[in-house]
Design a protein around this motif. Structure first.
Motif, PDB file in Angstrom:
ATOM      1  N   ARG A  76      15.243  16.710 -25.307  1.00 52.33           N
ATOM      2  CA  ARG A  76      16.151  16.134 -24.307  1.00 52.33           C
ATOM      3  C   ARG A  76      15.622  14.826 -23.734  1.00 52.33           C
ATOM      4  O   ARG A  76      16.329  13.805 -23.759  1.00 52.33           O
ATOM      5  CB  ARG A  76      16.420  17.122 -23.175  1.00 52.33           C
ATOM      6  N   ASN A  77      14.405  14.815 -23.217  1.00 54.31           N
ATOM      7  CA  ASN A  77      13.886  13.624 -22.542  1.00 54.31           C
ATOM      8  C   ASN A  77      13.752  12.444 -23.504  1.00 54.31           C
ATOM      9  O   ASN A  77      14.084  11.307 -23.155  1.00 54.31           O
ATOM     10  CB  ASN A  77      12.546  13.932 -21.880  1.00 54.31           C
ATOM     11  N   VAL A  80      17.341  11.176 -24.428  1.00 58.85           N
ATOM     12  CA  VAL A  80      17.959  10.468 -23.306  1.00 58.85           C
ATOM     13  C   VAL A  80      17.297   9.110 -23.107  1.00 58.85           C
ATOM     14  O   VAL A  80      17.974   8.077 -22.950  1.00 58.85           O
ATOM     15  CB  VAL A  80      17.886  11.312 -22.019  1.00 58.85           C
ATOM     16  N   ASP A 103      24.257  18.924 -23.133  1.00 60.58           N
ATOM     17  CA  ASP A 103      25.240  18.182 -22.353  1.00 60.58           C
ATOM     18  C   ASP A 103      24.615  16.965 -21.657  1.00 60.58           C
ATOM     19  O   ASP A 103      25.261  15.916 -21.516  1.00 60.58           O
ATOM     20  CB  ASP A 103      25.909  19.096 -21.326  1.00 60.58           C
ATOM     21  N   ASP A 104      23.354  17.089 -21.237  1.00 59.24           N
ATOM     22  CA  ASP A 104      22.655  15.937 -20.666  1.00 59.24           C
ATOM     23  C   ASP A 104      22.514  14.823 -21.697  1.00 59.24           C
ATOM     24  O   ASP A 104      22.665  13.629 -21.374  1.00 59.24           O
ATOM     25  CB  ASP A 104      21.262  16.349 -20.171  1.00 59.24           C
TER      26      ASP A 104
END
Length: 348
Positions: A76-77, A80, A103-104
């Motif tokens: 994720r990180n 993003v 979703d992020d």
């Protein structure tokens, strides 16, 4: 002009991506970076440029896109940050460990306007493509049930895949592939999920599982992964209205038994164990035709060709985020079912 790509993580899958990008006709490797110096040394030994940090990749204006090939809990990180830095992103599967985390990532893609996709490379497996070809041809009629299995006997690799916090276990490893394939083979709403995980070799993560899916039309699917199977069951077994498909493993051709007539006038009973039976009497060539189908041709480089064509607005992505999200939803339902030992009623 080739798109320039950097690979974050030079483990098994990251090294695979580097090798494929070097061979590609549409993308070019700028370099790689891994937090483990031993892996950076392995990359340098193959004359691959190694960045000093992840930030150096994001700050390199030559880099068009980034491949994220690190343990699951870090996706994720990194995704993003890459998107918000203006890079298009390919993330290894599973995309993350929850729908919320995905979703992020999707939100970051929308905010940045950059392309984000997931490397569901098993869509190019010839065994899967063979089954898909038979379904689409309609040669043995509508699907009733599909069984998909991967069996091995060596347990889970002794790295982060044994660690729950990092997203280890077979549902998140092989399961994500087989679920993704099944949703391509049966593109219908799922109304029921039942899963039982195994913990033969450890108690922290699943080393295997058996997953049942019920679709809105009544079709069913069985997905199974095992790492403690010393005799493997067939890779695919598919029942259809007009026949059956059997595929032993990914190196074999699919075998078809096609029904040509339902009834025989006179079925001769056969000896079966301690009695006789007409019900289980074998069919003959008058009502059943058996044959193999040729293995489809597949090229894993089609993934990168489609990625570049999508960036150039010349094609739609083959792997859509809505499909990735569905797979993540099924995996969450599978974990819930295993925990509750119950069928999860759903609409996925």
């Amino acid at each position: 002009m080739k798109k320039k790509i950097a690979v974050v993580g030079y483990g098994g899958q990251g090294a695979w991506h580097c090798d494929q990008i070097i061979k590609s006709d549409v993308v070019e490797l700028t370099g790689t970076y891994d937090i483990r110096e031993i892996r950076n040394e392995a990359a340098r030994a193959k004359n691959i440029f190694v960045y000093n940090s992840f930030d150096d990749i994001l700050n390199d204006s030559k880099v068009d896109a980034v491949v994220i090939a690190v343990p699951n809990d870090s996706h994720r990180n990194l995704v993003v940050d890459s998107l918000l830095a203006g890079k298009d992103v390919i993330c290894e599967k599973p995309v993350e460990m929850s729908v919320a985390a995905l979703d992020d990532m999707i939100a970051a893609a929308k905010k940045s306007g950059k392309h984000f996709t997931v490397h569901q490379n098993r869509r190019w497996d010839v065994d899967f493509l063979g089954v898909k070809q038979v379904i689409e041809s309609g040669e043995i009629g509508d699907v009733i049930r599909i069984e998909s299995r991967i069996h091995g006997s060596r347990g889970i690799p002794s790295d982060w895949r044994c660690t729950k916090a990092q997203g280890g276990g077979m549902i998140l490893d092989w399961g994500v592939h087989l679920i993704d394939q099944m949703l391509q083979l049966i593109p219908e709403k799922i109304v029921g999920v039942f899963c039982m995980c195994t913990h033969i070799t450890n108690n922290e993560v699943d080393d295997g599982f058996r997953l049942e899916l019920e679709f809105e039309s009544g079709k069913t699917a069985h997905i199974e992964v095992g790492t403690y199977n010393f005799i493997a069951m067939p890779r695919f077994y598919m029942q259809c209205k007009d026949g059956t498909l059997y595929l032993q493993d990914w190196q074999k051709k699919a075998h078809i038994a096609k029904l040509t007539a339902w009834c025989e006038k006179d079925v001769t009973p056969v000896q079966n164990a301690a009695g006789i039976t007409k019900t289980m009497a074998p069919r003959d060539e008058l009502t059943l035709k058996e044959y193999d189908i040729e293995r489809p041709v597949s090229d894993v480089h089609e993934f990168y060709r489609n990625f570049v064509a999508t960036l150039d607005s010349k094609a739609e992505p083959l792997i859509k985020l809505s499909e990735v999200r569905r797979v993540m939803q099924v995996m969450e339902a599978a974990f819930e079912s295993d925990q509750k030992r119950a069928v999860i009623k759903t609409e996925i």
